[in-house]
Design a protein around this motif. Sequence first.
Motif, PDB file in Angstrom:
ATOM      1  N   ALA A  96       4.352  -4.371  -9.564  1.00 46.65           N
ATOM      2  CA  ALA A  96       5.183  -3.580 -10.050  1.00 46.65           C
ATOM      3  C   ALA A  96       3.902  -2.204 -10.781  1.00 46.65           C
ATOM      4  CB  ALA A  96       5.474  -4.543 -11.680  1.00 46.65           C
ATOM      5  N   GLY A  97       5.087  -0.804 -10.861  1.00 45.93           N
ATOM      6  CA  GLY A  97       4.252   0.257 -11.173  1.00 45.93           C
ATOM      7  C   GLY A  97       3.834   0.496 -10.064  1.00 45.93           C
ATOM      8  N   GLN A  98       3.719  -0.007  -9.046  1.00 45.91           N
ATOM      9  CA  GLN A  98       3.185   0.757  -8.075  1.00 45.91           C
ATOM     10  C   GLN A  98       3.862   1.608  -6.119  1.00 45.91           C
ATOM     11  OE1 GLN A  98      -0.230   1.868  -7.223  1.00 45.91           O
ATOM     12  NE2 GLN A  98      -0.340   0.675  -9.664  1.00 45.91           N
ATOM     13  N   GLY A  99       4.503   2.440  -6.033  1.00 42.71           N
ATOM     14  CA  GLY A  99       4.581   1.757  -5.058  1.00 42.71           C
ATOM     15  C   GLY A  99       4.413   2.125  -4.023  1.00 42.71           C
ATOM     16  N   PHE A 100       3.406   1.801  -3.362  1.00 39.71           N
ATOM     17  CA  PHE A 100       2.759   1.092  -2.064  1.00 39.71           C
ATOM     18  C   PHE A 100       3.366   0.402  -1.860  1.00 39.71           C
ATOM     19  CE2 PHE A 100      -0.489  -0.573   0.552  1.00 39.71           C
ATOM     20  CZ  PHE A 100      -0.167   0.110   1.318  1.00 39.71           C
ATOM     21  N   SER A 101       3.355   0.157  -0.657  1.00 41.66           N
ATOM     22  CA  SER A 101       3.895  -1.524  -0.503  1.00 41.66           C
ATOM     23  C   SER A 101       3.496  -1.706   1.306  1.00 41.66           C
ATOM     24  CB  SER A 101       4.771  -2.299  -0.654  1.00 41.66           C
ATOM     25  OG  SER A 101       5.063  -3.800  -0.293  1.00 41.66           O
ATOM     26  N   GLY A 102       2.648  -2.745   1.921  1.00 36.47           N
ATOM     27  CA  GLY A 102       2.767  -3.216   3.130  1.00 36.47           C
ATOM     28  C   GLY A 102       4.259  -3.823   3.388  1.00 36.47           C
ATOM     29  N   VAL A 103       4.911  -3.247   4.739  1.00 37.80           N
ATOM     30  CA  VAL A 103       6.049  -3.260   5.252  1.00 37.80           C
ATOM     31  C   VAL A 103       6.534  -4.249   5.586  1.00 37.80           C
ATOM     32  CG1 VAL A 103       7.640  -3.535   7.614  1.00 37.80           C
ATOM     33  CG2 VAL A 103       6.068  -1.389   7.032  1.00 37.80           C
ATOM     34  N   ALA A 104       5.583  -5.773   5.258  1.00 36.40           N
ATOM     35  CA  ALA A 104       5.938  -6.821   5.701  1.00 36.40           C
ATOM     36  C   ALA A 104       5.351  -7.684   4.043  1.00 36.40           C
ATOM     37  CB  ALA A 104       5.884  -8.010   6.840  1.00 36.40           C
TER      38      ALA A 104
END
Length: 470
Positions: free
Chosen positions: A147-155
């Motif tokens: 929560a609050g973070q724009g970055f994420s892995g694709v899966a």
Amino acid sequence: MRNKGFRTVTAATVLALSVCTGVGAGHGVAYADRPSEITATPPSGGPAVPPTETEHPSNSPCYSTQAGGDGPTVPAAQRSLDLNRAWQFSKGAGVLVAVIDTGVAAHPRLPGLMPGGDFVAAGGDGTEDCDAHGTLVAGLIGASQVAGQGFSGVAPEARIMTIRQTSALYQTKGASQNKGPDDMAEGYGKVSALAKAVVRAADAGARVINISLVSCNTSKPNSPEMDSLGAAVKYAAVQKDVVIVASAGNTDTCSASNPDINPLKPTQDLWQNISTYVAPAWWDDYVLSVGSVDAFGRPSSFTVPGPWVGVAAPGENIISVDPLSDGLTTAVVKSGKSAAYSGTSFAAPYVSGVAALVRSHFPEMSAGDVIKRIEATAHAPGEGWNPYIGYGTVDPAAALTAEVTGELPPKSPRASGSQQLAIPAPAPAADHTARNVALIGTATIAILLGLAWAASFPLRRKFGLGEDDA
């Protein structure tokens, strides 16, 4: 063919894994056909130990990183993939993705990290990452959402398995005896170990294998080590039904690039004019190779073209999880200088993430059909395929939702026979009869109307008499 193994190489802003074998003066363009049928027996996947004794010289400390990228802003590369749409259908749950690389360090954004072994350091389990490379690759594939973070892995719901196969900061034991005190490690990574790692990952249940490293050769790869690698990827893809994704290579390490489509010979088969063979991408019947594009969707200047390239993904100015902290990183630091993470090494994991999404959403779909779906739903270039970005930039949402029918165009233009078209017969002479009749009729009517008009006036004849004589 001399084999130097795999190396981690950084040049300017490009971080890539590569080995270039036999590239140098005196080597002309190699002419050869597509890969031969693979008949070798795949190697055993274990035990995961270095093929030879290794050392980590004290003058080659692990690389430092530059923190950054935290916060609600979605990184540009990730934003271009429109993952929020794709996540409505799949987040990769239940899929194990093997990362064969420089190791993957434990990180809070990589829960359930599975140690898979170490072919670089004896006694390791694959969770050391001195090169700050494999951890970034793993983060791009499967970093969890926060929560609050724009970055994420694709899966973000996929699970990562790590196998360390290469490092720029290790070397064969005793190599320092022939070096000066300030000489850095020469790097370590064997093709034979890569073959074992592929089999090991497949046997462990990986549904997707990411290989962000390449071997560059100026001649057709036909050494015993390369035969073993070919057998390994075939085994994983066919017998174990694994989607294998590999980087296409960077021009700083695969210095002898391959030709583009010749506009004067658009049907020329690019497989017949190869300058650099890039493995494992070369075995394109079993491997999905990935080129890099910039923020505008153009092929990155460093991406190596080839007739085996399948698709492309963002590969410049990458943000991912930091192997040295609980946060994110934007650059690697060497000798006091930072370099942004860029390279086909980082384009490949985006595609591996998409493969994990598809495998989770379509669990019964074969590895070959997963690759076909990813290629068929990519944003295709105008010509349908080209050697820089393949069938185009990957589209995660389309890969999960589009109806895929028909066959893809060939990856390389095929020579086609010429055919003389028949010369059309001359057109028959125009028939102006109707026009002429109409014109004559119109003229006749006009004359008659004129005569009628003239006859409507009275005529007076004068016979030379005056008025008094009348």
